[in-house]
Design a protein around this motif. Sequence first.
Motif, PDB file in Angstrom:
ATOM      1  N   THR A  48      17.010  63.798  83.688  1.00  0.00           N
ATOM      2  CA  THR A  48      16.988  65.059  84.423  1.00  0.00           C
ATOM      3  C   THR A  48      16.522  66.161  83.479  1.00  0.00           C
ATOM      4  N   VAL A  49      16.187  67.311  84.032  1.00  0.00           N
ATOM      5  CA  VAL A  49      15.780  68.440  83.194  1.00  0.00           C
ATOM      6  C   VAL A  49      16.897  68.818  82.212  1.00  0.00           C
ATOM      7  N   PRO A  50      18.168  68.931  82.650  1.00  0.00           N
ATOM      8  CA  PRO A  50      19.224  69.243  81.672  1.00  0.00           C
ATOM      9  C   PRO A  50      19.352  68.196  80.560  1.00  0.00           C
ATOM     10  N   GLU A  51      19.122  66.930  80.875  1.00  0.00           N
ATOM     11  CA  GLU A  51      19.178  65.898  79.835  1.00  0.00           C
ATOM     12  C   GLU A  51      18.038  66.065  78.840  1.00  0.00           C
ATOM     13  N   VAL A  52      16.859  66.417  79.322  1.00  0.00           N
ATOM     14  CA  VAL A  52      15.722  66.663  78.426  1.00  0.00           C
ATOM     15  C   VAL A  52      15.986  67.914  77.579  1.00  0.00           C
ATOM     16  N   MET A  53      16.566  68.927  78.196  1.00  0.00           N
ATOM     17  CA  MET A  53      16.920  70.142  77.455  1.00  0.00           C
ATOM     18  C   MET A  53      17.817  69.792  76.271  1.00  0.00           C
ATOM     19  N   THR A  54      18.805  68.959  76.512  1.00  0.00           N
ATOM     20  CA  THR A  54      19.733  68.552  75.458  1.00  0.00           C
ATOM     21  C   THR A  54      19.040  67.693  74.409  1.00  0.00           C
TER      22      THR A  54
ATOM     23  N   SER B  79       6.172  64.396  84.644  1.00  0.00           N
ATOM     24  CA  SER B  79       7.398  64.261  85.430  1.00  0.00           C
ATOM     25  C   SER B  79       7.034  63.906  86.860  1.00  0.00           C
ATOM     26  N   TYR B  80       8.060  63.589  87.623  1.00  0.00           N
ATOM     27  CA  TYR B  80       7.870  63.316  89.042  1.00  0.00           C
ATOM     28  C   TYR B  80       9.083  63.834  89.797  1.00  0.00           C
ATOM     29  N   THR B  81       8.912  63.988  91.087  1.00  0.00           N
ATOM     30  CA  THR B  81      10.037  64.391  91.917  1.00  0.00           C
ATOM     31  C   THR B  81      10.356  63.301  92.915  1.00  0.00           C
TER      32      THR B  81
ATOM     33  N   ARG C  68      14.173  66.466  96.083  1.00  0.00           N
ATOM     34  CA  ARG C  68      14.207  67.724  95.322  1.00  0.00           C
ATOM     35  C   ARG C  68      14.530  67.519  93.852  1.00  0.00           C
ATOM     36  N   ALA C  69      14.766  66.269  93.463  1.00  0.00           N
ATOM     37  CA  ALA C  69      15.182  65.970  92.093  1.00  0.00           C
ATOM     38  C   ALA C  69      13.971  65.741  91.194  1.00  0.00           C
ATOM     39  N   ARG C  70      13.878  66.482  90.118  1.00  0.00           N
ATOM     40  CA  ARG C  70      12.808  66.322  89.140  1.00  0.00           C
ATOM     41  C   ARG C  70      13.296  65.350  88.075  1.00  0.00           C
ATOM     42  N   ARG C  71      12.458  64.386  87.722  1.00  0.00           N
ATOM     43  CA  ARG C  71      12.796  63.406  86.703  1.00  0.00           C
ATOM     44  C   ARG C  71      11.664  63.299  85.694  1.00  0.00           C
ATOM     45  N   ILE C  72      12.044  63.078  84.443  1.00  0.00           N
ATOM     46  CA  ILE C  72      11.094  62.928  83.354  1.00  0.00           C
ATOM     47  C   ILE C  72      11.310  61.539  82.758  1.00  0.00           C
ATOM     48  N   PRO C  73      10.282  60.686  82.748  1.00  0.00           N
ATOM     49  CA  PRO C  73      10.445  59.357  82.168  1.00  0.00           C
ATOM     50  C   PRO C  73      10.822  59.440  80.685  1.00  0.00           C
ATOM     51  N   VAL C  74      11.710  58.562  80.264  1.00  0.00           N
ATOM     52  CA  VAL C  74      12.143  58.526  78.864  1.00  0.00           C
ATOM     53  C   VAL C  74      10.945  58.330  77.949  1.00  0.00           C
ATOM     54  N   ASP C  75      10.006  57.477  78.349  1.00  0.00           N
ATOM     55  CA  ASP C  75       8.812  57.247  77.529  1.00  0.00           C
ATOM     56  C   ASP C  75       7.987  58.523  77.357  1.00  0.00           C
TER      57      ASP C  75
END
Length: 66
Positions: free
Chosen positions: A13-19, A39-41, A44-51
């Motif tokens: 999630t965006v907060p996880e990437v922020m951290t 990223s992709y949605t 309404r949820a935005r997700r960023i692949p770990v890779d």
Amino acid sequence: MLTVVTSNPQALTVPEVMTALRLSRSKVYDLIRSKQLPSYTSGRARRIPVDAVRHYMQDRLEENAA
């Protein structure tokens, strides 16, 4: 109902990437907008692949090494 929680998520999630990157929310969204952080949605949820996060960090390390 079965809930599956993986210890190795494939997307953050965006907060996880922020951290993970120690960046502000607006900076993460700037990176997404500028296509530096793919990223992709899903709904309404935005997700960023770990890779994508790993690739971004590797690019930054290579830029600073040069």
